[in-house]
Motif scaffolding. Structure first.
Motif: not given
Lengths: 264, 264
Positions: B58-64, B67
């Motif tokens: 969840h956290r990584l996907a939001r950031e990716l 960008h």
């Protein structure tokens, strides 16, 4: 696009919300520092372009290299082959390109002009595929490259068949001039889009560059809005827009029909 | 490739050497979880494929997503358009493709078979460009896709003109079988590579798949080793390898000459 859990403010606390840019933000800046003309870039140049400390560039570059996202080349760095592999899997490009390819080759063969396929991303269009015609000028576009949507036939074709918010965003972004004929006033762009909606086709009459004309049709997705646009571009003196309009229009309708049937 | 500061053990202490995978390693795993057939993937499926916790995905996907490296699509995620843009800037692909394109279209037109351009990456070849012929079978390759080097004509052509360490790496990796005719013993592969070195050409006689044959030539770079390979593939019953060999060979020599002149 549906609003999902991603925009849920309850999840925001989980994000890395520190003042310093995150590892992903810094990595993204590093990859984004490479332009179309760059062969390899040194650490100092990357630090200069991204505003990151040289030690940070060193550390990130080592990790990105280990994962194939960057490659060492002599003393410098270049974008890694893995980005090309991942880029080929981008679905929006993949499925549209497959559906559009036969229509593009037909248009290219029939007109000798250049066939292009593009999608809207914010205020710009991104070119997914370009088939250069046998009698075609050099265009300002390239595959994977961007141009301001309002200054191109593909961009105007998509905007005319997009929700109002998409047009508002383009107007808010400001209408930059690419040639003396680029539409740069909001009122004229809105009138132009209304005309395009009525005709089902958009024209670029030397608006993206002097000497170049283009006819574009939207590719309409299952939701009734444009998901892409297909176009034919050529020399302004030689490519007669009224003469190719029907061919481009027909290809666009057929592509919309075939694409709507498959996955978006 | 020159040894640079990147391999300097003095710099190793600066790397994130904790036992837990880094943000970049986890992001790379997340992007790598998407395969050619995947449209969108949900968070649970991504967690399953990567072995990451759902909260981490969840956290990584939001950031990716912020960008452009991932995109939300309904309730799932897909690879982002920005990966396509970055992938198009990968220089190794760009310059080779530009140099090879005219030769590939010529071979395609002259033979009706499929022209391919590939580079070696470890023990596999990655296809940079494929031009499907008018009389050609479905091939196991795709642009941006990989096949084991020893089982393809392009792979064998590159290996025959590569430093010994490249061949050793392939043999260490094990010679997997793609068809009943794939070369799977080290001794036979070494003899085959010697033959290819002498002839300047490699053949795939149904080794990558039954019913398919292929003739390939290395593209020799400024350092005298292979940087890529160019090939023509077709139906085993219809494409006569001896008949197309000279055409492929000629194109490869011309491409090596023109590519050696430009930047690698």
């Amino acid at each position: 696009m549906r609003a999902g859990e991603w925009n849920d403010p309850r999840n925001a606390s989980a994000a890395q919300d520190s003042a310093a840019p995150s590892v992903i933000a810094r990595s993204s800046a590093l990859l984004g520092a490479f332009g179309p003309g760059d062969h390899t870039l040194g650490v100092s140049e990357l630090a200069r372009r991204t505003g990151l400390a040289k030690s940070t560039v060193h550390r990130l570059a080592r990790e990105l290299t280990a994962h194939g996202l960057l490659e060492r080349d002599g003393g410098g760095l270049r974008l890694g082959l893995r980005l090309f592999e991942l880029g080929q899997l981008v679905r929006r490009r993949q499925s549209l390109r497959e559906a559009a390819w036969p229509f593009m080759t037909d248009l290219c063969t029939a007109t000798g002009a250049t066939a292009q396929l593009a999608v809207l991303d914010g205020t710009e269009v991104v070119y997914l595929e370009i088939l250069v015609g046998s009698d075609a000028p050099d265009l300002p576009s390239r595959v994977g490259g961007r141009l301001p949507a309002h200054a191109t036939a593909v961009g105007k074709a998509i905007l005319a068949f997009s929700p109002a918010v998409a047009v508002d965003e383009v107007l808010r972004g400001g209408l930059v001039r690419l040639s003396s004929r680029t539409i740069v006033t909001p009122g004229r762009l809105r009138r132009e889009l209304a005309t395009i909606r009525e005709a089902g086709m958009a024209y670029d009459r030397e608006e993206s560059g002097l000497g170049i004309v283009c006819a574009a049709v939207p590719v309409i997705g299952p939701e009734g809005t444009a998901v892409a646009a297909l176009s034919v571009s050529g020399w302004s003196g030689r490519l007669r827009l009224p003469r190719i309009a029907a061919a481009v229009h027909t290809a666009g309708l057929a592509l919309s029909r075939s694409h709507a049937a498959g996955p978006g």
